[in-house]
Design an enzyme around this catalytic site. Structure first.
Site, short mmCIF file in Angstrom:
data_model
loop_
_atom_site.label_atom_id
_atom_site.label_comp_id
_atom_site.label_asym_id
_atom_site.label_seq_id
_atom_site.Cartn_x
_atom_site.Cartn_y
_atom_site.Cartn_z
N MET A 9 0.84 -1.20 0.00
CA MET A 9 0.00 0.00 0.00
C MET A 9 0.88 1.26 0.00
O MET A 9 0.42 2.35 0.33
CB MET A 9 -0.93 0.00 1.21
CG MET A 9 -1.90 -1.19 1.18
SD MET A 9 -3.41 -0.90 2.10
CE MET A 9 -2.76 -0.67 3.74
N GLY A 10 2.16 1.09 -0.30
CA GLY A 10 3.06 2.25 -0.36
C GLY A 10 3.52 2.66 1.03
O GLY A 10 3.46 1.88 1.98
N HIS A 46 9.17 -3.53 3.75
CA HIS A 46 8.85 -3.73 2.32
C HIS A 46 10.14 -4.00 1.52
O HIS A 46 10.16 -4.86 0.65
CB HIS A 46 8.20 -2.48 1.74
CG HIS A 46 6.90 -2.07 2.37
ND1 HIS A 46 6.78 -0.95 3.15
CD2 HIS A 46 5.67 -2.63 2.32
CE1 HIS A 46 5.53 -0.83 3.56
NE2 HIS A 46 4.83 -1.83 3.08
N GLY A 83 4.91 -10.38 3.98
CA GLY A 83 5.61 -10.31 5.25
C GLY A 83 4.89 -11.11 6.34
O GLY A 83 3.66 -11.11 6.40
N LYS A 126 4.79 -10.18 9.19
CA LYS A 126 4.15 -9.14 10.00
C LYS A 126 2.62 -9.28 9.95
O LYS A 126 1.94 -9.16 10.96
CB LYS A 126 4.59 -7.78 9.46
CG LYS A 126 3.70 -6.60 9.77
CD LYS A 126 4.16 -5.95 11.03
CE LYS A 126 3.21 -4.90 11.56
NZ LYS A 126 2.43 -4.20 10.58
N SER A 183 6.13 -0.57 10.42
CA SER A 183 4.79 -0.47 9.83
C SER A 183 4.60 0.95 9.33
O SER A 183 5.09 1.90 9.97
CB SER A 183 3.74 -0.78 10.90
OG SER A 183 2.48 -0.30 10.50
N ARG A 191 2.04 2.50 9.60
CA ARG A 191 1.20 3.18 10.60
C ARG A 191 2.00 3.68 11.80
O ARG A 191 1.48 4.47 12.59
CB ARG A 191 0.06 2.27 11.07
CG ARG A 191 -0.99 2.06 9.99
CD ARG A 191 -2.25 1.39 10.52
NE ARG A 191 -3.32 1.44 9.56
CZ ARG A 191 -3.65 0.45 8.72
NH1 ARG A 191 -2.99 -0.68 8.75
NH2 ARG A 191 -4.65 0.60 7.87
P1 AMP Z 1 1.43 -3.08 3.41
O1 AMP Z 1 2.01 -2.01 2.56
O2 AMP Z 1 1.30 -2.72 4.84
O3 AMP Z 1 0.17 -3.66 2.81
O4 AMP Z 1 2.49 -4.27 3.39
C1 AMP Z 1 2.93 -4.85 2.18
C2 AMP Z 1 3.70 -6.10 2.49
O5 AMP Z 1 4.84 -5.78 3.30
C3 AMP Z 1 2.88 -7.12 3.29
O6 AMP Z 1 3.13 -8.42 2.80
C4 AMP Z 1 3.39 -6.94 4.69
O7 AMP Z 1 3.25 -8.10 5.49
C5 AMP Z 1 4.85 -6.63 4.43
N1 AMP Z 1 5.43 -5.94 5.60
C6 AMP Z 1 4.93 -4.84 6.23
N2 AMP Z 1 5.68 -4.54 7.31
C7 AMP Z 1 6.67 -5.46 7.38
C8 AMP Z 1 7.76 -5.72 8.27
N3 AMP Z 1 7.98 -4.94 9.33
N4 AMP Z 1 8.56 -6.77 8.00
C9 AMP Z 1 8.35 -7.57 6.95
N5 AMP Z 1 7.33 -7.40 6.06
C10 AMP Z 1 6.50 -6.37 6.27
#
Ligand code: AMP
Length: 281
Positions: free
Chosen positions: A30-31, A37, A147, A149, A185, A187
Site C-alpha cells: 500500500m506504499g 517492504h 511479510g 508481519k 509499519s 502506521r
Molecule cells: P502493506 O504495505 O502494509 O500492505 O504491506 C505490504 C507487504 O509488506 C505485506 O506483505 C506486509 O506483510 C509486508 N510488511 C509490512 N511490514 C513489514 C515488516 N515490518 N517486516 C516484513 N514485512 C513487512
C-alpha cells in the site's frame, strides 16, 4: 523503472515478459515503503528476472471508520526507494481501474477471515483476498512475497492460492523490526513520541511469552496473562487481542504444541498496531 497505471498495460507487460521466459517476482503493497517492504523487494530481486511492486491503498479492506483517507501516500519517495532496489515496474493502478462501476465479485475465505484481526476489522480480509487475487491475475507473478508481519493475511493468501488453483508461489518473509523491537509499519508514523516509546512493550510481551514457552510453559491462558501484565504496564496501550493459534491454520490451541503463532493487536491512541512471533513449542 516504469510506473504503470493502466491494467491493460500491466497485463501486456507481464504476458510479453512471460512469453520471453522471464520470471516475475511481485510485492503487493500500500506504499509508504519502509525497510520491511524493502526486505521483500530485495529477496524478489535476487530470485527473479523482473520485479514488480504494486502500490495501491485498497479501499475495500478499510472499514468506514478506518484510516483510508489519511493513510500515508508518497509516490515520489516510494519510487526513489524502488528505483534504488532495482525494481523494474511499479504498478500504481487507479481505484476506478481496480473497482470499475458495476464491480460485484469478491473472494471470501471462510473461518480464516472471521478470527483474530477480523473481529475488530470485519470485511478486511475479504478486501485483501479480493485485491490480491485481482493483482495476481493482472501481474501474473511466478512468486509473490508477503511479510510475516501480517500473519493472518499470509495464511489467508496461501489458502486462496490453493483453493482457487492460482499459479503463483507464495513466499513469506520475516518481520523487520526497529532497534527496540517494534515491527516496522507504515502506521508507526501516526504515533507521537510518547506513544512510539510505549509501543516497545509489544515486542517485550512477545519475547516474554517465547521465554516462557522455551522454559516449558504449555498453557496458552497462563502465557497470555503474563503477556498482558507486561503490556498493560504502559497505560496508553489498549489490548485488542492476544491469541495463541496454530501457525498453519490459525486454529486456537488449548495446549502449546508444534509450530504456534502468538499474535496480538493493540490500540495506542487512535493507532491500531499488530505484531506476532512464530514459536516452535
Ligand atoms: P502493506 O504495505 O502494509 O500492505 O504491506 C505490504 C507487504 O509488506 C505485506 O506483505 C506486509 O506483510 C509486508 N510488511 C509490512 N511490514 C513489514 C515488516 N515490518 N517486516 C516484513 N514485512 C513487512
Amino acid at each position: 523503472m516504469k510506473i504503470i497505471r493502466l491494467i491493460k498495460e500491466m497485463s501486456n507487460f507481464s504476458c510479453l515478459s512471460r512469453q520471453k521466459g522471464k520470471t516475475i517476482g511481485f510485492i503487493p503493497t500500500m506504499g509508504a515503503l519502509h525497510a520491511g517492504h524493502l526486505s521483500l523487494i530485495r529477496c524478489a530481486r535476487k530470485e527473479n528476472d523482473l520485479v514488480v511492486v504494486s502500490i495501491f491503498v485498497n479501499p475495500s479492506q478499510f472499514g468506514p471508520k478506518e484510516d483510508f483517507k489519511k493513510y500515508p501516500r508518497n509516490l515520489k519517495k516510494d519510487a526513489d526507494l524502488c528505483k534504488n532496489e532495482g525494481v523494474d515496474v511499479i504498478f500504481y493502478p487507479l481505484v476506478t481501474g481496480i473497482y470499475p462501476a458495476g464491480f460485484k465479485t469478491y473472494v471470501e475465505v471462510k473461518e480464516l477471515s472471521d478470527m483474530l484481526c477480523a473481529k475488530s476489522r470485519p470485511g478486511h480480509f475479504k478486501g485483501v483476498a479480493t485485491v490480491v487475487t485481482k493483482l495476481f491475475n493482472i501481474v501474473l507473478p511466478d512468486t509473490a512475497y508477503f511479510g510475516q508481519k501480517d500473519a493472518q493475511q499470509a495464511v489467508i493468501i496461501k489458502r486462496v492460492v490453493m483453493d482457487l488453483n492460482l499459479a503463483v508461489r507464495i513466499k513469506v518473509m520475516p518481520i523487520i523490526r526497529e532497534k527496540d523491537g517494534l515491527a516496522m509499519s507504515s502506521r508507526n508514523a501516526y504515533l507521537d513520541k510518547k506513544e512510539r516509546k510505549s509501543a516497545a512493550v509489544l515486542y517485550m510481551g512477545l519475547k516474554k511469552a517465547e521465554g516462557l514457552i522455551k522454559k516449558g510453559a504449555v498453557n496458552p491462558q497462563y502465557i497470555i496473562r503474563r503477556m498482558k501484565n507486561i503490556i498493560e504496564k504502559e497505560r496508553a496501550v489498549k489490548i485488542d487481542y492476544i491469541s495463541i493459534v496454530d501457525a498453519e491454520d490459525l486454529r486456537p490451541l488449548k495446549r502449546i504444541k508444534g509450530k504456534i503463532l502468538l499474535a496480538l493487536a493493540v490500540r495506542i491512541g487512535k493507532v491500531r498496531l499488530i505484531d506476532n512471533l512464530i514459536i516452535n513449542g
